[in-house]
Design a protein around this motif. Sequence first.
Motif, PDB file in Angstrom:
ATOM      1  N   ILE A  75      42.163  61.254-132.093  1.00  0.00           N
ATOM      2  CA  ILE A  75      41.656  61.323-130.717  1.00  0.00           C
ATOM      3  C   ILE A  75      42.519  62.294-129.922  1.00  0.00           C
ATOM      4  N   ASP A  76      41.913  63.359-129.450  1.00  0.00           N
ATOM      5  CA  ASP A  76      42.632  64.273-128.563  1.00  0.00           C
ATOM      6  C   ASP A  76      42.305  63.912-127.122  1.00  0.00           C
ATOM      7  N   ASP A  77      43.325  63.443-126.405  1.00  0.00           N
ATOM      8  CA  ASP A  77      43.124  62.986-125.029  1.00  0.00           C
ATOM      9  C   ASP A  77      43.420  64.128-124.046  1.00  0.00           C
ATOM     10  N   ALA A  78      42.513  65.107-124.036  1.00  0.00           N
ATOM     11  CA  ALA A  78      42.586  66.227-123.087  1.00  0.00           C
ATOM     12  C   ALA A  78      43.950  66.923-123.112  1.00  0.00           C
ATOM     13  N   SER A  79      44.417  67.262-124.313  1.00  0.00           N
ATOM     14  CA  SER A  79      45.716  67.929-124.452  1.00  0.00           C
ATOM     15  C   SER A  79      45.663  69.346-123.892  1.00  0.00           C
ATOM     16  N   SER A  80      46.821  69.808-123.406  1.00  0.00           N
ATOM     17  CA  SER A  80      46.923  71.174-122.886  1.00  0.00           C
ATOM     18  C   SER A  80      47.699  72.084-123.839  1.00  0.00           C
ATOM     19  N   ASP A  81      48.199  71.530-124.949  1.00  0.00           N
ATOM     20  CA  ASP A  81      48.879  72.356-125.961  1.00  0.00           C
ATOM     21  C   ASP A  81      47.913  72.620-127.118  1.00  0.00           C
ATOM     22  N   GLU A  82      48.428  72.779-128.318  1.00  0.00           N
ATOM     23  CA  GLU A  82      47.582  73.104-129.467  1.00  0.00           C
ATOM     24  C   GLU A  82      47.155  71.874-130.277  1.00  0.00           C
ATOM     25  N   THR A  83      47.281  70.706-129.696  1.00  0.00           N
ATOM     26  CA  THR A  83      46.907  69.485-130.421  1.00  0.00           C
ATOM     27  C   THR A  83      45.450  69.514-130.871  1.00  0.00           C
ATOM     28  N   LEU A  84      44.548  69.880-129.982  1.00  0.00           N
ATOM     29  CA  LEU A  84      43.122  69.891-130.315  1.00  0.00           C
ATOM     30  C   LEU A  84      42.831  70.876-131.447  1.00  0.00           C
ATOM     31  N   GLU A  85      43.436  72.049-131.398  1.00  0.00           N
ATOM     32  CA  GLU A  85      43.219  73.047-132.450  1.00  0.00           C
ATOM     33  C   GLU A  85      43.699  72.524-133.811  1.00  0.00           C
ATOM     34  N   LEU A  86      44.837  71.822-133.806  1.00  0.00           N
ATOM     35  CA  LEU A  86      45.336  71.217-135.048  1.00  0.00           C
ATOM     36  C   LEU A  86      44.349  70.187-135.584  1.00  0.00           C
ATOM     37  N   PHE A  87      43.879  69.325-134.712  1.00  0.00           N
ATOM     38  CA  PHE A  87      42.930  68.293-135.110  1.00  0.00           C
ATOM     39  C   PHE A  87      41.653  68.914-135.666  1.00  0.00           C
ATOM     40  N   GLU A  88      41.178  69.984-135.050  1.00  0.00           N
ATOM     41  CA  GLU A  88      39.962  70.649-135.527  1.00  0.00           C
ATOM     42  C   GLU A  88      40.174  71.238-136.921  1.00  0.00           C
ATOM     43  N   SER A  89      41.362  71.761-137.153  1.00  0.00           N
ATOM     44  CA  SER A  89      41.651  72.307-138.484  1.00  0.00           C
ATOM     45  C   SER A  89      41.719  71.204-139.538  1.00  0.00           C
ATOM     46  N   LYS A  98      38.015  62.387-138.872  1.00  0.00           N
ATOM     47  CA  LYS A  98      37.001  62.462-137.817  1.00  0.00           C
ATOM     48  C   LYS A  98      37.706  62.742-136.490  1.00  0.00           C
ATOM     49  N   LEU A  99      37.197  63.691-135.741  1.00  0.00           N
ATOM     50  CA  LEU A  99      37.806  64.088-134.466  1.00  0.00           C
ATOM     51  C   LEU A  99      37.009  63.536-133.295  1.00  0.00           C
ATOM     52  N   VAL A 100      37.731  62.975-132.339  1.00  0.00           N
ATOM     53  CA  VAL A 100      37.128  62.518-131.083  1.00  0.00           C
ATOM     54  C   VAL A 100      37.799  63.285-129.954  1.00  0.00           C
ATOM     55  N   LYS A 101      36.990  64.029-129.197  1.00  0.00           N
ATOM     56  CA  LYS A 101      37.518  64.808-128.080  1.00  0.00           C
ATOM     57  C   LYS A 101      37.270  64.055-126.776  1.00  0.00           C
ATOM     58  N   VAL A 102      38.327  63.878-126.013  1.00  0.00           N
ATOM     59  CA  VAL A 102      38.224  63.156-124.740  1.00  0.00           C
ATOM     60  C   VAL A 102      38.449  64.139-123.601  1.00  0.00           C
ATOM     61  N   GLN A 103      37.473  64.208-122.709  1.00  0.00           N
ATOM     62  CA  GLN A 103      37.604  65.050-121.511  1.00  0.00           C
ATOM     63  C   GLN A 103      38.148  64.201-120.368  1.00  0.00           C
ATOM     64  N   ASN A 104      38.818  64.851-119.441  1.00  0.00           N
ATOM     65  CA  ASN A 104      39.318  64.129-118.268  1.00  0.00           C
ATOM     66  C   ASN A 104      38.168  63.464-117.527  1.00  0.00           C
ATOM     67  N   ASN A 105      38.331  62.192-117.262  1.00  0.00           N
ATOM     68  CA  ASN A 105      37.330  61.408-116.557  1.00  0.00           C
ATOM     69  C   ASN A 105      37.960  60.902-115.268  1.00  0.00           C
ATOM     70  N   GLU A 106      37.338  61.190-114.151  1.00  0.00           N
ATOM     71  CA  GLU A 106      37.939  60.837-112.851  1.00  0.00           C
ATOM     72  C   GLU A 106      38.228  59.346-112.738  1.00  0.00           C
ATOM     73  N   ALA A 107      37.355  58.523-113.292  1.00  0.00           N
ATOM     74  CA  ALA A 107      37.538  57.068-113.178  1.00  0.00           C
ATOM     75  C   ALA A 107      38.650  56.570-114.089  1.00  0.00           C
ATOM     76  N   PHE A 108      38.873  57.266-115.214  1.00  0.00           N
ATOM     77  CA  PHE A 108      39.858  56.786-116.191  1.00  0.00           C
ATOM     78  C   PHE A 108      40.927  57.833-116.487  1.00  0.00           C
ATOM     79  N   TRP A 109      41.181  58.749-115.559  1.00  0.00           N
ATOM     80  CA  TRP A 109      42.085  59.859-115.839  1.00  0.00           C
ATOM     81  C   TRP A 109      43.468  59.333-116.237  1.00  0.00           C
ATOM     82  N   GLY A 110      43.967  59.894-117.337  1.00  0.00           N
ATOM     83  CA  GLY A 110      45.307  59.518-117.775  1.00  0.00           C
ATOM     84  C   GLY A 110      45.398  58.137-118.395  1.00  0.00           C
ATOM     85  N   ASN A 111      44.262  57.508-118.693  1.00  0.00           N
ATOM     86  CA  ASN A 111      44.290  56.147-119.225  1.00  0.00           C
ATOM     87  C   ASN A 111      44.062  56.182-120.731  1.00  0.00           C
TER      88      ASN A 111
END
Length: 368
Positions: A75-89, A98-111
């Motif tokens: 699970i990539d929780d809206a990372s700003s480094d290369e975590t998502l790219e690593l997970f995709e590889s 299996k990759l789960v991409k999490v986008q910032n959600n205003e109601a649950f931001w940072g949770n």
Amino acid sequence: MLFILLLVFIGITLLQLVYYVFIFGSFSFAKKQNITPKKLPISIIICAKNEEENIKKYFPLIVSQNYPDYEIVLIDDASSDETLELFESYEKQYANVKLVKVQNNEAFWGNKKFALTLGIKAAKNEYLVFTDADCYPVSTDWLLQISSQFTKEKTIVLGYGAYEKVKNSFLNKIIRFDALLTATQYFSWAKLGKPYMGIGRNLAYKKSEFFNVRGFMDHMKVRAGDDDLFINQAATASNTEILFSADSFTYTEAKSNFKDWVQQKRRNTATTHFYKGFDKFQLGLFLFSQISFFLLAIVLLLFQYQWIVITSILVFRYLFTWITLGYAAAKLKEKDVLYWYPLIELIVIFTQLNVFVKNIISKPIHWK
């Protein structure tokens, strides 16, 4: 007045005896566990936010498990480094990732709980195993060990999340002693039918247990507690088992300075306010007994009141606590932390008191 303090001191010592020998002894003196792997289909769930370097180091140990049927949900929780790219590889490279991409959600931001919920729902298997991105299993048989404790009735497994040993570091011994004491507590209460917490670095349960309590919904607004608050709500005497075989441990790096460790403890203990009433009571009573024991001993010795009796009680108390924790330390491969036990224990006790007071005054910083 001093006689009354002596009586209270004796009472506190007896309370400590109950905790260490009769409660903690349920784990410390327990027999070696039987490990009979069941090879159930398992989904490992790892939630990461800006963990690029840790993922590079530890993912190879996760993906090389000696287990016939498991997937890895990253699970990539809206990372700003290369975590998502690593997970995709990794998803392209390994069929069981299996990759789960999490986008910032205003109601649950940072949770983190929101991100974990998405990962749990995406997992294809009923049996879920959790660890953190900065952790690694000590053995390629980690999943085999965990699967051995699942039965038709036992659907939650509490494991041990250890810290790496650092040579010639006294702080490292303090941190590992604190982890040893914490594990001794939650393992012991679980064996006595009163499970109250688990460690997200090494935790497993059936997906059905998650949905039975509506996941994290009852404490979603509490930033921490995806592990201990969930277990406090879902675990019972009938559905919970502990796992303490050496090949079942996970490890992570300990903090390298005292301030960072205190901040970590503040985050870890902030959730105890939301525990069930009995669990808050027994934890509070234990901390009270530890602090009171030393304060009363100091006062009585300063006045030189019945100093032979006080000294004898001190020796007796250290004898039974050292023996109990020694057996627990042997099980969890932490025996070296007990060489400095009296001093380390004092530091941990009064650090815990400091953390308790600070958490009342202000809230600690959590997952961002």
